[in-house]
Every structure is written in C-alpha cells, then in structure tokens.
Design a protein around this motif. Structure first.
Motif, short mmCIF file in Angstrom:
data_model
loop_
_atom_site.label_atom_id
_atom_site.label_comp_id
_atom_site.label_asym_id
_atom_site.label_seq_id
_atom_site.Cartn_x
_atom_site.Cartn_y
_atom_site.Cartn_z
N ALA A 115 0.83 -1.21 0.00
CA ALA A 115 0.00 0.00 0.00
C ALA A 115 0.87 1.25 0.00
O ALA A 115 0.56 2.24 -0.69
N SER A 116 1.96 1.24 0.74
CA SER A 116 2.83 2.40 0.83
C SER A 116 3.45 2.74 -0.53
O SER A 116 3.38 3.89 -0.98
N ILE A 117 4.04 1.76 -1.20
CA ILE A 117 4.71 2.07 -2.47
C ILE A 117 3.70 2.47 -3.54
O ILE A 117 3.94 3.38 -4.33
N LEU A 118 2.53 1.83 -3.56
CA LEU A 118 1.52 2.21 -4.55
C LEU A 118 0.95 3.59 -4.24
O LEU A 118 0.56 4.32 -5.17
N ALA A 119 0.91 3.98 -2.98
CA ALA A 119 0.44 5.32 -2.64
C ALA A 119 1.38 6.39 -3.20
O ALA A 119 0.94 7.41 -3.73
N HIS A 120 2.68 6.14 -3.08
CA HIS A 120 3.66 7.08 -3.64
C HIS A 120 3.52 7.16 -5.16
O HIS A 120 3.52 8.26 -5.75
N LEU A 121 3.39 6.01 -5.80
CA LEU A 121 3.25 5.99 -7.25
C LEU A 121 1.93 6.62 -7.68
O LEU A 121 1.87 7.32 -8.70
N ALA A 122 0.88 6.40 -6.90
CA ALA A 122 -0.43 6.96 -7.23
C ALA A 122 -0.37 8.48 -7.29
O ALA A 122 -0.95 9.10 -8.19
N ASN A 123 0.33 9.09 -6.34
CA ASN A 123 0.42 10.54 -6.34
C ASN A 123 1.14 11.06 -7.57
O ASN A 123 0.73 12.07 -8.17
N ARG A 124 2.19 10.36 -7.98
CA ARG A 124 2.93 10.77 -9.17
C ARG A 124 2.11 10.53 -10.43
O ARG A 124 2.11 11.36 -11.35
N PHE A 125 1.41 9.42 -10.49
CA PHE A 125 0.58 9.12 -11.66
C PHE A 125 -0.57 10.13 -11.77
O PHE A 125 -0.93 10.58 -12.85
N GLU A 126 -1.15 10.46 -10.61
CA GLU A 126 -2.26 11.41 -10.61
C GLU A 126 -1.80 12.78 -11.11
O GLU A 126 -2.49 13.43 -11.89
N ALA A 127 -0.62 13.20 -10.66
CA ALA A 127 -0.10 14.49 -11.10
C ALA A 127 0.16 14.50 -12.60
O ALA A 127 -0.04 15.52 -13.28
N ARG A 128 0.60 13.36 -13.12
CA ARG A 128 0.85 13.24 -14.56
C ARG A 128 -0.44 13.11 -15.34
O ARG A 128 -0.52 13.48 -16.51
N GLY A 129 -1.45 12.50 -14.71
CA GLY A 129 -2.74 12.29 -15.37
C GLY A 129 -2.83 11.02 -16.18
O GLY A 129 -3.72 10.89 -17.03
N SER A 130 -1.95 10.05 -15.89
CA SER A 130 -2.00 8.78 -16.63
C SER A 130 -1.24 7.71 -15.87
O SER A 130 -0.42 8.01 -14.99
N GLY A 131 -1.50 6.46 -16.23
CA GLY A 131 -0.77 5.34 -15.65
C GLY A 131 -1.70 4.25 -15.16
O GLY A 131 -2.91 4.44 -15.03
N THR A 132 -1.11 3.10 -14.90
CA THR A 132 -1.85 1.95 -14.40
C THR A 132 -1.13 1.36 -13.20
O THR A 132 0.07 1.10 -13.26
N LEU A 133 -1.86 1.18 -12.11
CA LEU A 133 -1.35 0.54 -10.90
C LEU A 133 -2.00 -0.83 -10.77
O LEU A 133 -3.23 -0.93 -10.81
N VAL A 134 -1.18 -1.86 -10.60
CA VAL A 134 -1.69 -3.23 -10.49
C VAL A 134 -1.29 -3.80 -9.14
O VAL A 134 -0.09 -3.84 -8.81
N GLY A 135 -2.25 -4.22 -8.36
CA GLY A 135 -1.98 -4.86 -7.09
C GLY A 135 -2.42 -6.31 -7.12
O GLY A 135 -3.58 -6.59 -7.41
N ILE A 136 -1.51 -7.21 -6.85
CA ILE A 136 -1.85 -8.64 -6.79
C ILE A 136 -2.27 -8.96 -5.37
O ILE A 136 -1.44 -9.03 -4.46
N SER A 137 -3.56 -9.13 -5.17
CA SER A 137 -4.10 -9.46 -3.86
C SER A 137 -4.42 -10.95 -3.83
O SER A 137 -3.68 -11.75 -4.41
#
Length: 246
Positions: A115-137
C-alpha cells in the motif's frame, strides 16, 4: 513509432513477477525490475533483454522500508507507465498464530508495504494524469478462514486499499487493477496439495494482468470460477461458517 512506457515490477524476483516481466517485455515494454538484492537478478535481466530486445534495469527495493519508498520512486530513471506490485509473504498460519512478530511480518508484507509504495506511485501518476497501478491481492482476503486468517487479513486490507484508491483516482486518468489469482503454482505454494482445476500457472496470471491493463479492467479473477466460489463462501452464515474447516 511511439515507444511503449516502461513497466515497473515490484517483487520482481517472485515467480509471478518474472512471468509478468516476460509478458510485458514480449509486447515491447521496457522493464524496471525492483527487488531486494536486485543485483542478483542480473541473469534474469540479461535474459529478458536478449530474448525480447527491450531495455531492462534493476532497482534495489525493500517493501518493508516504507520510509524509503518516496526516495525509491524519485530515483527511478523514468516514471513508469504501469506498476505491478507482486510483493507478498504467505508464511504459515501456525507460525503466525504462535509468534506475533511473524504475523506482523506477514501483515506488513501483504498490506503495509504494497500500500505504501503504490500510494507514492499513485500521487505521481495522478499528477501526470495517466498510468496503471496493479496490485496482486488474493481471494484469501474475501473472508477470514481458520487456515490462513493472518495472510487473508493482510490481503483483505490490500484489496480494500486498492478499491479506495481506484475510487479516488476515477476520472484522473489512472487505472487501478486488483488481481485475485486464487491458487498459483509457485515456490511460495510448493509442497501444498492444490486442486489442479483451481490452480493457475504464473504465466496465466501474467496474461490476465496484461489483458486487464489493456482493457482497463478494475478487478479480475484469474480463473473466473473463483468469483463463484468466493460468492458462495461469503454467503455462508457465520454460525455455520465457524463450524467448517476451511
């Protein structure tokens, strides 16, 4: 010709992580492989680069070093277009029940770190306005069962996190994909008596992830039968469920 965005694979040493790497590299994506002791993945890096003709870089990453996750993302040579989190630790329920520290390691490895690493990436992706985050649960997170409730609790938290993150980023240009594989034949499950018809190969999981990303999916069960199985398990009344050996 437009070059494809790099794919960051967190937990790249795992069987699923390497299978995902091969699938995306085969489609022409450059790779960023992240793991602890990343330098020992150089043979895999060389094989991927030679076999698929793509750029492959190695990055030191510890999912439990949450204080360093921001710096890790900042140090990447390029912000990835897709990030796949294949981090996880199953442990054994017996060990987790007997040793609280073991349980904490399982919970942190399956929830806090991812959750921590995806949260950091999410903020960067959101600022850019694109990207895909994949979590294997895992389907183990859909209901606590006596045989794996610590592992299931970690995955339940991660699934809820991904759901909330997806809701937050809706309309922001960022896809959040939750992957629920069910049983997978990997080193982590080696020695377990797994039902063949319900057990996927790592390559099957990788293909499901690749298709889920390309189709903009939200949640995927690698084998659709798991959607039915878990619907049944969730519907069992608690007074009955606690009498079952699941």
């Amino acid at each position: 010709m437009t070059s494809l965005p790099p794919v960051l694979i967190l937990g790249a040493r795992s069987d699923i992580g390497l299978a995902v790497a091969h699938r995306f590299a085969a489609a022409g994506h450059p790779l960023q492989l992240a793991a602890r002791h990343a330098d020992t993945l150089d043979p895999e890096r060389a094989d991927l680069a030679l076999r698929h003709g793509v750029s492959v870089t190695l990055h030191e990453f510890d999912a439990l070093d949450t204080a360093g996750h921001g710096a890790f993302v900042e140090a990447l040579p390029q912000l990835p277009g897709i990030a796949v989190c294949a981090v996880g630790l199953m442990g054994t329920q017996e060990h987790s029940a007997a040793e609280p520290e073991a349980a904490i390691a399982v919970l942190r490895s399956n929830f806090e770190g991812p959750a921590s690493i995806l949260a950091h990436l999410a903020n960067r992706f959101e600022a850019r306005g694109s990207g895909t985050l994949v979590g294997i649960s895992s389907v183990a997170g859909e209901r606590g069962r006596a045989t794996n409730y610590v592992y299931g609790a970690g995955k339940a938290g991660f699934t809820a996190f991904l759901s909330g993150l997806r809701n937050r980023l809706a309309g922001r240009g960022v896809q959040v994909l939750t992957v629920l594989p069910g049983f997978v034949a990997t080193r982590m499950t080696e020695g377990m008596d797994l039902p063949q018809k319900l057990t996927a190969a790592p390559e099957e999981v990788a293909e499901a992830i690749f298709r889920g990303c390309s189709k903009g999916r939200d949640v995927i069960y690698v084998r659709p039968i798991w959607r039915v199985i878990m619907a049944v398990i969730r519907a069992i009344p608690e007074r009955v469920f606690k009498k079952l050996s699941l």
